[in-house]
Design a protein around this motif. Structure first.
Motif, PDB file in Angstrom:
ATOM      1  N   GLY A 241       0.607  -0.914   0.051  1.00 24.08           N
ATOM      2  CA  GLY A 241       0.150   0.194   0.375  1.00 24.08           C
ATOM      3  C   GLY A 241       1.021   1.236   0.317  1.00 24.08           C
ATOM      4  O   GLY A 241       0.172   2.581  -0.016  1.00 24.08           O
ATOM      5  N   ALA A 242       2.454   1.508  -0.302  1.00 26.60           N
ATOM      6  CA  ALA A 242       2.568   2.579  -0.042  1.00 26.60           C
ATOM      7  C   ALA A 242       3.054   2.162  -1.118  1.00 26.60           C
ATOM      8  O   ALA A 242       2.832   2.649  -2.103  1.00 26.60           O
ATOM      9  CB  ALA A 242       4.681   2.135   0.945  1.00 26.60           C
ATOM     10  N   GLN A 243       3.289   4.515  -1.212  1.00 30.68           N
ATOM     11  CA  GLN A 243       3.151   4.716  -1.930  1.00 30.68           C
ATOM     12  C   GLN A 243       4.500   4.966  -3.102  1.00 30.68           C
ATOM     13  O   GLN A 243       6.004   4.719  -1.830  1.00 30.68           O
ATOM     14  CB  GLN A 243       2.909   6.491  -2.290  1.00 30.68           C
ATOM     15  CG  GLN A 243       3.160   7.212  -3.597  1.00 30.68           C
ATOM     16  CD  GLN A 243       2.296   6.934  -4.683  1.00 30.68           C
ATOM     17  OE1 GLN A 243       0.814   7.008  -4.762  1.00 30.68           O
ATOM     18  NE2 GLN A 243       2.467   6.986  -6.044  1.00 30.68           N
ATOM     19  N   GLN A 244       5.333   4.915  -4.156  1.00 34.59           N
ATOM     20  CA  GLN A 244       6.884   4.203  -4.377  1.00 34.59           C
ATOM     21  C   GLN A 244       6.938   5.159  -5.361  1.00 34.59           C
ATOM     22  O   GLN A 244       6.155   5.389  -6.736  1.00 34.59           O
ATOM     23  CB  GLN A 244       7.046   2.815  -5.046  1.00 34.59           C
ATOM     24  CG  GLN A 244       7.587   2.090  -3.524  1.00 34.59           C
ATOM     25  CD  GLN A 244       7.808   0.732  -3.685  1.00 34.59           C
ATOM     26  OE1 GLN A 244       7.410   0.178  -4.444  1.00 34.59           O
ATOM     27  NE2 GLN A 244       8.776   0.623  -2.966  1.00 34.59           N
ATOM     28  N   TYR A 245       8.432   6.598  -6.233  1.00 36.76           N
ATOM     29  CA  TYR A 245       8.543   6.607  -6.962  1.00 36.76           C
ATOM     30  C   TYR A 245       9.896   6.568  -7.209  1.00 36.76           C
ATOM     31  O   TYR A 245      10.537   6.508  -6.896  1.00 36.76           O
ATOM     32  CB  TYR A 245       8.558   8.151  -6.331  1.00 36.76           C
ATOM     33  CG  TYR A 245       7.550   9.280  -6.320  1.00 36.76           C
ATOM     34  CD1 TYR A 245       6.355   9.378  -7.161  1.00 36.76           C
ATOM     35  CD2 TYR A 245       6.755   9.091  -5.013  1.00 36.76           C
ATOM     36  CE1 TYR A 245       5.065   9.874  -6.604  1.00 36.76           C
ATOM     37  CE2 TYR A 245       5.728   9.186  -4.040  1.00 36.76           C
ATOM     38  CZ  TYR A 245       4.925  10.350  -5.580  1.00 36.76           C
ATOM     39  OH  TYR A 245       3.405  10.561  -4.574  1.00 36.76           O
ATOM     40  N   PHE A 246      10.005   6.673  -8.778  1.00 33.13           N
ATOM     41  CA  PHE A 246      10.963   6.274  -9.720  1.00 33.13           C
ATOM     42  C   PHE A 246      11.724   7.042 -10.414  1.00 33.13           C
ATOM     43  O   PHE A 246      10.848   8.223 -11.022  1.00 33.13           O
ATOM     44  CB  PHE A 246      11.367   5.073 -10.222  1.00 33.13           C
ATOM     45  CG  PHE A 246      10.523   3.650  -9.439  1.00 33.13           C
ATOM     46  CD1 PHE A 246      12.077   2.478  -8.592  1.00 33.13           C
ATOM     47  CD2 PHE A 246       9.511   3.856  -8.681  1.00 33.13           C
ATOM     48  CE1 PHE A 246      10.948   2.127  -6.948  1.00 33.13           C
ATOM     49  CE2 PHE A 246       8.981   2.004  -8.221  1.00 33.13           C
ATOM     50  CZ  PHE A 246       9.711   1.219  -7.888  1.00 33.13           C
ATOM     51  N   GLN A 247      12.828   6.673 -10.040  1.00 34.56           N
ATOM     52  CA  GLN A 247      13.465   8.850 -11.304  1.00 34.56           C
ATOM     53  C   GLN A 247      14.217   8.080 -12.897  1.00 34.56           C
ATOM     54  O   GLN A 247      15.467   7.293 -11.797  1.00 34.56           O
ATOM     55  CB  GLN A 247      14.710   9.652 -10.844  1.00 34.56           C
ATOM     56  CG  GLN A 247      14.727  10.666 -12.040  1.00 34.56           C
ATOM     57  CD  GLN A 247      15.885  11.599 -10.837  1.00 34.56           C
ATOM     58  OE1 GLN A 247      16.892  11.296 -10.678  1.00 34.56           O
ATOM     59  NE2 GLN A 247      15.239  12.756 -10.746  1.00 34.56           N
ATOM     60  N   VAL A 248      14.609   7.936 -14.257  1.00 32.47           N
ATOM     61  CA  VAL A 248      14.738   7.151 -14.663  1.00 32.47           C
ATOM     62  C   VAL A 248      14.952   7.916 -15.937  1.00 32.47           C
ATOM     63  O   VAL A 248      14.590   8.899 -15.718  1.00 32.47           O
ATOM     64  CB  VAL A 248      14.133   5.926 -15.667  1.00 32.47           C
ATOM     65  CG1 VAL A 248      12.220   6.782 -16.267  1.00 32.47           C
ATOM     66  CG2 VAL A 248      15.284   5.069 -16.404  1.00 32.47           C
ATOM     67  N   SER A 249      17.123   7.658 -16.782  1.00 34.29           N
ATOM     68  CA  SER A 249      16.850   8.700 -17.883  1.00 34.29           C
ATOM     69  C   SER A 249      17.820   7.347 -18.598  1.00 34.29           C
ATOM     70  O   SER A 249      18.279   6.743 -18.223  1.00 34.29           O
ATOM     71  CB  SER A 249      18.066   9.514 -17.157  1.00 34.29           C
ATOM     72  OG  SER A 249      17.933  10.629 -15.936  1.00 34.29           O
ATOM     73  N   GLY A 250      17.250   7.932 -19.793  1.00 32.02           N
ATOM     74  CA  GLY A 250      17.873   6.967 -20.999  1.00 32.02           C
ATOM     75  C   GLY A 250      17.742   7.926 -22.080  1.00 32.02           C
ATOM     76  O   GLY A 250      17.614   8.861 -22.317  1.00 32.02           O
ATOM     77  N   GLU A 251      18.972   7.018 -22.989  1.00 31.51           N
ATOM     78  CA  GLU A 251      19.511   7.445 -24.273  1.00 31.51           C
ATOM     79  C   GLU A 251      18.957   6.771 -25.167  1.00 31.51           C
ATOM     80  O   GLU A 251      19.511   5.650 -24.880  1.00 31.51           O
ATOM     81  CB  GLU A 251      20.139   8.660 -24.219  1.00 31.51           C
ATOM     82  CG  GLU A 251      21.687   7.582 -23.729  1.00 31.51           C
ATOM     83  CD  GLU A 251      23.260   8.502 -24.460  1.00 31.51           C
ATOM     84  OE1 GLU A 251      22.984   9.788 -24.716  1.00 31.51           O
ATOM     85  OE2 GLU A 251      24.139   7.456 -24.014  1.00 31.51           O
ATOM     86  N   PRO A 252      19.052   7.058 -26.905  1.00 30.49           N
ATOM     87  CA  PRO A 252      18.605   5.978 -27.842  1.00 30.49           C
ATOM     88  C   PRO A 252      20.932   6.373 -28.013  1.00 30.49           C
ATOM     89  O   PRO A 252      21.009   6.498 -28.053  1.00 30.49           O
ATOM     90  CB  PRO A 252      18.395   6.582 -28.910  1.00 30.49           C
ATOM     91  CG  PRO A 252      18.665   7.941 -28.488  1.00 30.49           C
ATOM     92  CD  PRO A 252      17.805   8.398 -27.114  1.00 30.49           C
ATOM     93  N   ASP A 269      15.915   4.578  -7.608  1.00 30.02           N
ATOM     94  CA  ASP A 269      14.183   4.808  -6.448  1.00 30.02           C
ATOM     95  C   ASP A 269      14.423   6.150  -5.542  1.00 30.02           C
ATOM     96  O   ASP A 269      15.388   6.840  -4.238  1.00 30.02           O
ATOM     97  CB  ASP A 269      14.106   3.765  -5.161  1.00 30.02           C
ATOM     98  CG  ASP A 269      13.004   3.922  -4.015  1.00 30.02           C
ATOM     99  OD1 ASP A 269      12.125   4.999  -4.267  1.00 30.02           O
ATOM    100  OD2 ASP A 269      12.324   3.364  -3.997  1.00 30.02           O
ATOM    101  N   VAL A 270      13.319   7.170  -6.337  1.00 24.77           N
ATOM    102  CA  VAL A 270      13.597   8.954  -5.203  1.00 24.77           C
ATOM    103  C   VAL A 270      12.591   9.282  -4.468  1.00 24.77           C
ATOM    104  O   VAL A 270      11.760  10.085  -4.283  1.00 24.77           O
ATOM    105  CB  VAL A 270      13.218   9.498  -6.263  1.00 24.77           C
ATOM    106  CG1 VAL A 270      14.424   9.770  -7.072  1.00 24.77           C
ATOM    107  CG2 VAL A 270      11.991   9.414  -7.226  1.00 24.77           C
ATOM    108  N   THR A 271      11.241   7.404  -4.031  1.00 23.35           N
ATOM    109  CA  THR A 271      10.252   7.964  -2.812  1.00 23.35           C
ATOM    110  C   THR A 271      11.051   8.610  -1.669  1.00 23.35           C
ATOM    111  O   THR A 271       9.872   9.938  -1.683  1.00 23.35           O
ATOM    112  CB  THR A 271      10.555   5.799  -2.336  1.00 23.35           C
ATOM    113  OG1 THR A 271      10.277   4.974  -3.743  1.00 23.35           O
ATOM    114  CG2 THR A 271       9.109   6.080  -1.716  1.00 23.35           C
ATOM    115  N   GLU A 272      11.842   8.302  -0.975  1.00 26.06           N
ATOM    116  CA  GLU A 272      12.284   9.453  -0.499  1.00 26.06           C
ATOM    117  C   GLU A 272      11.872  10.746  -0.266  1.00 26.06           C
ATOM    118  O   GLU A 272      11.507  11.902   0.127  1.00 26.06           O
ATOM    119  CB  GLU A 272      13.103   9.012   0.870  1.00 26.06           C
ATOM    120  CG  GLU A 272      13.209   8.069   1.397  1.00 26.06           C
ATOM    121  CD  GLU A 272      14.338   7.090   2.573  1.00 26.06           C
ATOM    122  OE1 GLU A 272      14.832   8.565   2.474  1.00 26.06           O
ATOM    123  OE2 GLU A 272      15.103   6.646   2.477  1.00 26.06           O
TER     124      GLU A 272
END
Length: 283
Positions: A241-252, A269-272
Motif C-alpha cells: 500500500g505504500a506509494q513509491q516513486y522512481f526516476q529514470v534517464s535514458g538515451e538512444p 528509487d526517489v520515494t524518500e
C-alpha cells in the motif's frame, strides 16, 4: 622512409674465400661511403657472426671449399625467426642463380664483378631491407599501442560501470529490438514494457503492484520513439500500500552511420525525496 645516411651506416658482412675478392669489395664499399663493413674468408663463422651482429646485408660467395654458400644459407635460415635472410650471392656459375634464389637469397651478382652493378644491387637491397625493418618496428609499436588502448578502454568501462552502480539503483542496455542485453539491479521490474523481454533468472514487475499507467505509457512512448529522456518520474502503489516513486534517464544509441542500435540508461528509487517534497504541501 630510409635516409641515405641509414643506407651508408648499414651493417654489411662479406663472405668469400678469395682474399682478392674480399679486398675488392671492401675497397668498393668504403669508396662509396659505407662505414660498417666486416669480412670473413671462413664460411663456418658466418652464423655466429650474424647471430652476434644481425647484419643488414651479407655478400655471400657460393663456391667455397668445405662449406659452400648453399650450406651457409641453410644455417642462416635457422637464425632468422621472421624468415628474412638478407643475402646477396656472388657466383661465377650462371646455373647457380635460380638455385640460390630458391634457397633464400634475395639477389645475385655475377663474377667477374661489374662494380657499378654491384653497388646498385647493394644499395637497392639495403633500402628494401631497412624499409622492411622499419615496417616491422612500426607494426610492433602499433601492436603495443593497440594493447595499451584496449587496456585503457577496459579500465574506463569498468570505472564507468562502478560509477554508474554507485550513483544509481539500476542500469540497463537494450538492443535495437528492445531486448535487454545488459542489466544491473531490478531493471526488468522497473522497466518491463511491451518492447522488452526478460533475461533468464530475472523477474518482471510484481503482478499486484499498481503502476501509474499514464506515466508508464509515457515512458514506453519515449523508448518506442527513440527519444532521450532525463530524470523522468513515474510511480506505483506497492503491494503493502505504500506509494513509491522512481526516476529514470535514458538515451538512444546509434552507430557511425546513424543506425539505431538500442537504448541505455540509469534509474533509482526517489520515494524518500518525493515524499519529503510532498510533505510541506500536505501540511
Amino acid at each position: 622512409m630510409v635516409l641515405p645516411t641509414d643506407i651508408l651506416n648499414a651493417n654489411i658482412l662479406i663472405v668469400d674465400d678469395q682474399e682478392a675478392n674480399v679486398m675488392l669489395l671492401e675497397q668498393m664499399l668504403r669508396e662509396a661511403g659505407y662505414g660498417c663493413i666486416t669480412s670473413t674468408m671462413d664460411p663456418h663463422t658466418v652464423s655466429a657472426l650474424h647471430r652476434d651482429h644481425h647484419y643488414d646485408l651479407i655478400l655471400l660467395d657460393l663456391q667455397m671449399p668445405e662449406m659452400d654458400g648453399f650450406e651457409v644459407m641453410e644455417n642462416l635460415k635457422k637464425l632468422e625467426i621472421d624468415g628474412y635472410v638478407p643475402i646477396l650471392v656472388l657466383t661465377a656459375q650462371p646455373g647457380h642463380k635460380l638455385r640460390a634464389l630458391a634457397s633464400g637469397a634475395k639477389d645475385f651478382v655475377a663474377k667477374p664483378f661489374d662494380l657499378i652493378e654491384v653497388k646498385t644491387r647493394i644499395h637497392n637491397m639495403l633500402e628494401v631491407r631497412l624499409l622492411y625493418k622499419q615496417l616491422d618496428h612500426l607494426n610492433q609499436q602499433l601492436e603495443q599501442t593497440v594493447l595499451e588502448r584496449t587496456a585503457e578502454l577496459r579500465e574506463s568501462e569498468a570505472r564507468f560501470r562502478r560509477l554508474t552502480e554507485l550513483s544509481s539503483d539500476w542500469y540497463w542496455e537494450q538492443d535495437e529490438h528492445g531486448h535487454f542485453t545488459n542489466v544491473y539491479g531490478p531493471v526488468l521490474e522497473m522497466l518491463s514494457t511491451p518492447q522488452a523481454d526478460s533475461l533468464p533468472g530475472q523477474t518482471t514487475q510484481t503482478p499486484t503492484a499498481r503502476w501509474n499507467e499514464t506515466e508508464r505509457a509515457e515512458l514506453a512512448a519515449n523508448i518506442a520513439a527513440r527519444r532521450p529522456f532525463l530524470n523522468f518520474i513515474y510511480s506505483r502503489i506497492h503491494t503493502d500500500g505504500a506509494q513509491q516513486y522512481f526516476q529514470v534517464s535514458g538515451e538512444p544509441k546509434f552507430d557511425a552511420i546513424g543506425r539505431f542500435t538500442g537504448y541505455r540508461g540509469v534509474g533509482r528509487d526517489v520515494t524518500e525525496i518525493m515524499l519529503d517534497i510532498a510533505a510541506p504541501n500536505a501540511a
